[in-house]
Each structure stands twice: as structure tokens, then as C-alpha cells.
Design an enzyme around this catalytic site. Sequence first.
Site, PDB file in Angstrom:
ATOM      1  CG  ASP A  15      20.835  55.140  54.981  1.00  0.00           C
ATOM      2  OD1 ASP A  15      21.116  54.949  56.176  1.00  0.00           O
ATOM      3  OD2 ASP A  15      20.027  56.008  54.683  1.00  0.00           O
ATOM      4  CG  HIS A  51      24.990  51.749  61.674  1.00  0.00           C
ATOM      5  ND1 HIS A  51      25.756  52.049  60.159  1.00  0.00           N
ATOM      6  CD2 HIS A  51      26.215  52.740  62.332  1.00  0.00           C
ATOM      7  CE1 HIS A  51      26.633  53.195  60.506  1.00  0.00           C
ATOM      8  NE2 HIS A  51      27.092  53.738  61.717  1.00  0.00           N
ATOM      9  CB  THR A 314      13.893  60.472  58.830  1.00  0.00           C
ATOM     10  OG1 THR A 314      14.016  59.257  58.021  1.00  0.00           O
ATOM     11  CG2 THR A 314      14.888  61.059  59.822  1.00  0.00           C
ATOM     12  N   GLY A 447      23.051  39.531  50.810  1.00  0.00           N
ATOM     13  CA  GLY A 447      22.201  39.593  51.497  1.00  0.00           C
ATOM     14  C   GLY A 447      22.475  40.559  53.087  1.00  0.00           C
TER      15      GLY A 447
HETATM   16  P1  IMP Z   1      21.000  66.404  59.621  1.00  0.00           P
HETATM   17  O1  IMP Z   1      22.623  65.631  59.514  1.00  0.00           O
HETATM   18  O2  IMP Z   1      20.301  65.742  60.338  1.00  0.00           O
HETATM   19  O3  IMP Z   1      21.611  67.295  59.602  1.00  0.00           O
HETATM   20  O4  IMP Z   1      20.832  66.244  58.030  1.00  0.00           O
HETATM   21  C1  IMP Z   1      21.015  67.062  57.219  1.00  0.00           C
HETATM   22  C2  IMP Z   1      20.569  65.790  55.690  1.00  0.00           C
HETATM   23  O5  IMP Z   1      21.727  64.708  55.839  1.00  0.00           O
HETATM   24  C3  IMP Z   1      19.404  65.528  55.500  1.00  0.00           C
HETATM   25  O6  IMP Z   1      19.289  65.023  54.263  1.00  0.00           O
HETATM   26  C4  IMP Z   1      20.047  63.845  56.201  1.00  0.00           C
HETATM   27  O7  IMP Z   1      18.410  63.358  55.550  1.00  0.00           O
HETATM   28  C5  IMP Z   1      21.069  63.529  55.840  1.00  0.00           C
HETATM   29  N1  IMP Z   1      21.213  62.292  56.965  1.00  0.00           N
HETATM   30  C6  IMP Z   1      21.650  63.109  57.656  1.00  0.00           C
HETATM   31  N2  IMP Z   1      21.751  61.613  58.374  1.00  0.00           N
HETATM   32  C7  IMP Z   1      21.922  60.829  57.494  1.00  0.00           C
HETATM   33  C8  IMP Z   1      22.771  59.088  57.230  1.00  0.00           C
HETATM   34  O8  IMP Z   1      22.922  58.518  58.520  1.00  0.00           O
HETATM   35  N3  IMP Z   1      21.852  58.427  56.413  1.00  0.00           N
HETATM   36  C9  IMP Z   1      21.528  59.263  55.575  1.00  0.00           C
HETATM   37  N4  IMP Z   1      21.328  60.267  55.317  1.00  0.00           N
HETATM   38  C10 IMP Z   1      21.641  61.086  56.527  1.00  0.00           C
HETATM   39 MG    MG Z   2      21.823  54.516  57.761  1.00  0.00          MG
END
Ligand code: IMP
Ligand code: MG
Length: 457
Positions: A15, A51, A314, A447
Amino acid sequence: MAQVLESYVGLQWGDEGKGKLIDEAVERARAENPGKRTVVVRYQGGANAGHSVYVRNEEGKLVKFVTHVSPSGLTNGADVAIGPQVAFNPIAFAEELESGKKLFGYDGRVLISERTGILMDYHKKIDRWYEEQSGDNAAVGSTKQGIGPFYMDNARRTTRLTVFEWASKRFSEKLRFILEQKKPELEAAGIWYPNYLEELIAQHDQARKTLACKVERLEYRIREYLERGDNILIEGGQGTGLDVDMGTIPDQTSSHLLAPHAFPGLGLPRREFRIIGVEKVYPSRVGKGHMPTLDIGEFGNSIVEEAGEFGATTKRRRRVGYPDWLYVKRSAMLNDCDSVIITRADNLQNRDVKACIAYQLEDGMQITEVPLILDGVRPVYLKKMFEWNLWDGPRDLSKPEDVDAALRIHRQEYVSKGFDSLPEDLRRYVEEHDSFVGVRTIGVSIGPARGETVWRK
Ligand code: IMP
Ligand code: MG
């Protein structure tokens, strides 16, 4: 005129704003290399990524478009490609393409590697089941998109399902075989039932019809882009701190997301590309897991609210911390970064900004390397603080579409006047950051929209 060959990777925990920068890079590539195509390639991870890109519609109003599977080039009419290391959810992908068509008439070329593995419904269900099993304390707080279970199956000869098989007549036969292998696990998790196979096949009917013609021997097709002088942008998902091997174990994701990892899978030469590390000026993290500079006080909380730090996938509230140059320095090293772009500098205005340059271990020892075990590690900050003010205006930036009109003028002024017009303390921040991290910052994003990045000569 120059061919644009760039790879974008997050230097923190995801992010960082890669989506927006790639969206901008597509525009830039078109301007610098007119008459050529641009392809944006996704090389790892799956629908755990989110994204958010803000695009202007016909009336000039900012609208938010979120992609999970497609690379962000979709929002820009670029060609999009899915690499062989992706956890590919074809149903979600087909839906994103469809809404791209509806929202802005997307008509780019779509290429999917025949080798890419298919993420199935049972991967998501198993993901959820694992988390319920492990209880609140141990649960990583995954995105429940099936990523971990997918990569486990994908590594195993008998449970891997390639896009090639999925699109072919052999699909149902192969899936039947895989379900037989997995039956004990699916039964234990309460997922299996007599008609499950037939239902899975039916679920994929539409997506197979629309995507079958896009299955390619991707390594050769991408090579053709390179040789024709077209632009290639490679888009990383997540961030370095979540890498399966080099992230903050055990709270990491399951894919190899470091930028150099993309090249062998795509058959592209590293030496031709510029690797750009994307660093949000403050780090954030969703779910459990260490972030040494985490701040649960006024600094962190106010940023979450004002900057709208809630997950695109999420919707969970992200946790925010002070800049961690020590962590970023390691990430830049691991990714072999050629340059860095700092994002969201506007969100740290009028605050005392301090930067972490060392860690203190529980026994009081100070170290300047990032250790594997981060329990009890405390940040050591640079004595000097930074404070910059870009403009006076609404501080609540959580709804970019609302404040956009008021701030657009200020942002455009900085963009057109360039880096030297930025407040002195922000420039000093960037200079000291670069000498610590050892990589040059080439842009500062101020921005959320396309075109709101200030470039540095
Ligand atoms: P998973 O990739 O769903 O197995 O999640 C494993 C960890 O990575 C968790 O803490 C997620 O919240 C984090 N995570 C997975 N993908 C992203 C993303 O695109 N951005 C931020 N956190 C992520
Ligand atoms: Mg993201």
C-alpha cells in the site's frame, strides 16, 4: 523518444502507492515513446493485492477504481499481462476486465501465461479454515484470498492446475484428479460435498470462455514487446516486508515479491530495466506483524483518519508508524533499486516527523541491520525532526474526491515548478533520506491523482 522499461516494488508492507505511480508511468511512457504499445505485467501474488487508482471521468471528477488481480495499467487502456508466478483467480480477473470495459471502454490486449497457476474456491475456504483453527492470537490475519493454500498446492506436482489445463478440454478431468488428492483435507475442513466438482466446473464456465483466447506462451510474447521497442512496466504486489523469505517472518505473504524475482519468470533481462522502489513517507501495515516504528498515539491515529488508511482489499484499519529509513535501506538493497519515489508527502504536513536510523535490542544494544526477530526491537530516531507545510487547507484528506477541487491548484503549482519549489524541510528530508538509504529519490508524490507527483532532476 525512449523505450520505458521499469519495475515498481513496494519497500515497506504494501500500500505504498504503486498503483498510482504505474498509472502515471503509463501516461509518461506514451508521451516519451509515441506510437508504441505499453504493457503492464503483474508477476506475483493474487487478489490479496488491492490497487486504488483515482481516475478522472469525462466530467473531470475523480473516481476511485480498485483492482485486485489486474495490474493497474487496466485503468489506462494499457495492455495487461499475468505472469507465471501469480496466484491467478480467473473469475475475479474476468470481472475486473468487464468493469473496465463498462467504466472506461477498456480495449487493451490481455495476455495470460499458460504456466500460471489457477486459484480455486477451495483455496479461499482453506485459508479461512486455517485462520479459524489457529485462533485469534496465532492468526496472521490473511486477506482470506487463498494465497497461502494456493502456493502450497502450486508447488506440489499433483495439485498444480495451470492456466493451460484450465482453458483446455482436460479441465474437468484434471480437477477431478486434484480433488481426489485433496479430499482428506477438504473433508477435514468441511468443504467437500458430493457435487463440489460439478459446481467448481460450472463456476469457471464463463471465465474460461472469455479468457481462453488470451492464454499465451508469455515469455516469448513479452520478448516481442521488448524487441519492438514497446514499453514494459512491471508491477509488484504487496511490499518487501511481506516477502515469503525476506519479510517479517512469520507474518508474511506466500509469494516471492522482490523485484529481481520477476525477471527470470518473464524471460526479461534485469539489466535493461530500471527498478523503482516505492516508499510511502510513513509506513503502514494491515493485520498482525511487526513494524518497528509503529505509533499507536496521536501521530499514527490521526494519519489513519486523515489519510484514509483502510485496506483496499480487506477494509481493515491499517496501523501507521514513523518513517523507518533503516528498514527501507535494506529493502532498497534487496530489490537492487535504482531509484526511489516517495509517496503521500502531503499526508505528513504540519507534523513533527522523525526518522528511524537504528534499532535498539532488548538488552540495550543498538544495531544498524534489520534482524530476523523483531520482538522487543525499539526504534532509534535521528535527533533532528522535520516539519513541512505544503498548503493551508482542509486537513481531512480521507475522501480525496471531496477535497480534490480545493487542493488541485496547490498540487499543480508544485508539479509545474518542480522539486526545488517544495518546502525546505521536505527537501532536506529527501536529501538526508537519500544519503542514509543510499538510493536517489526521483519523485515525491503529493496527491492521490494521476499527475500529482513532483519530479526531481
Ligand atoms: P495473505 O497474503 O492474504 O496470505 O496475507 C498475509 C499478510 O500479508 C497479511 O497480514 C495481509 O494483510 C498482508 N497482505 C497481503 N497482501 C497485502 C497487500 O497487498 N497490501 C498490504 N498487506 C497485504
Ligand atoms: Mg493495497
